[in-house]
Design an enzyme around this catalytic site. Structure first.
Site, mmCIF file in Angstrom:
data_model
loop_
_atom_site.group_PDB
_atom_site.id
_atom_site.type_symbol
_atom_site.label_atom_id
_atom_site.label_comp_id
_atom_site.label_asym_id
_atom_site.label_seq_id
_atom_site.Cartn_x
_atom_site.Cartn_y
_atom_site.Cartn_z
ATOM 1 C CE LYS A 168 3.466 -8.173 -2.548
ATOM 2 N NZ LYS A 168 4.256 -7.090 -1.961
ATOM 3 C CG ASP A 186 5.779 -4.331 -6.549
ATOM 4 O OD1 ASP A 186 5.232 -3.628 -7.437
ATOM 5 O OD2 ASP A 186 6.991 -4.581 -6.566
#
Ligand code: SF4
Length: 258
Positions: A168, A186
């Site tokens: 991420k 997220d």
């Protein structure tokens, strides 16, 4: 980043929540491997979006907010990387509060090393897991200098080798610092991808790959921010604001309120 909110037991959501991270691994922002048990509820039978519908949804996001911006403050790719590493299990606002002063004195790996771990800890002590995060900030700065000439590398694989940085983090940095068409998933993007039916998946990686597959290239530079902002301010975890949602006619969520 925003904290994970689990579904209310009184009214079970038909959207899987992001798999929980252990405290030990929280500073790593890479998605966890798929859980053994499927989180996808049997009742969720969503029709896939047509390419025209996806285009329409993102055209609306673009019209409403042509240049969406991330909310993590940073001065350059290095400070962006540090801010994202610090944002695991923390809010962007909380990270910004700490990094304003930190980045004023240390906006390069060299300056961060000069500052030292103890002082970094002092600057970021209002952020959760700050001890581990300070360690990671120093270790990643050392590695950047030793292996990448003090620059943030431009590939996901290289960024993922940095302490505290996972998939991420790499996707956020590649997208925001280098304009790559990456999709960082997220908790907000995960929820929106599932609820809307745009890219249902049991893990952040499944949602990431699903979104990359359906979103046309012309929207990919900003798609990550549009979806985060949509999840943060409209498609809220507990009480989605479907009545003011730009894509409420397209959304496939059976529990939408319009
Ligand atoms: S209609 Fe409701 S559930 Fe669907 S995307 Fe909009 S806010 Fe989220």
């Amino acid at each position: 980043m925003a904290k994970i909110i689990r579904s209310n037991s009184a009214k079970k959501s038909s959207v899987p929540s992001v798999p929980k991270k252990s405290a030990k691994k929280a500073v790593k922002s890479s998605p966890r491997p798929a859980a053994k048990k499927s989180l996808k509820p049997k009742s969720l039978k969503q029709e896939s979006w047509t390419p025209a519908e996806v285009h329409e949804a993102f055209s609306r996001f673009r019209k409403a907010n042509p240049e969406p911006k991330g909310e993590l403050e940073h001065l350059n790719p290095y400070t962006l990387l540090v801010a994202v590493v610090l944002s695991a299990q923390a809010t962007d606002a909380g990270v910004n509060k700490a990094t304003r002063a930190l980045f004023a004195v240390a906006d390069t790996p060299e300056k961060m090393l000069e500052l030292g771990e103890e002082k970094v800890r002092e600057y970021i002590k209002t952020i959760g897991l700050y001890r581990n995060k300070a360690k990671n900030v120093i270790a990643l700065s050392e590695k950047l200098i030793a292996e990448f000439g003090g620059e943030v590398p431009r590939t996901r694989a290289e960024i993922e080798t940095l302490p505290g940085a996972g998939r991420k983090t790499a996707n956020v940095v590649l997208n925001m610092a280098y304009g790559e068409h990456t999709m960082a998933v997220d908790t907000h993007v995960f929820r929106v991808g599932n609820r809307t039916g745009l890219a249902p998946g049991n893990t952040p990686l499944e949602v990431e790959l699903g979104l990359e597959k359906v979103i046309p290239s012309e929207f990919m530079l900003h798609a990550h921010h549009w979806l985060i902002l949509h999840g943060r301010y409209t498609c809220l975890a507990r009480k989605p604001r479907c009545e003011v949602c730009l894509i409420n006619d397209l959304c496939r969520w059976p529990e939408k309120t319009v």
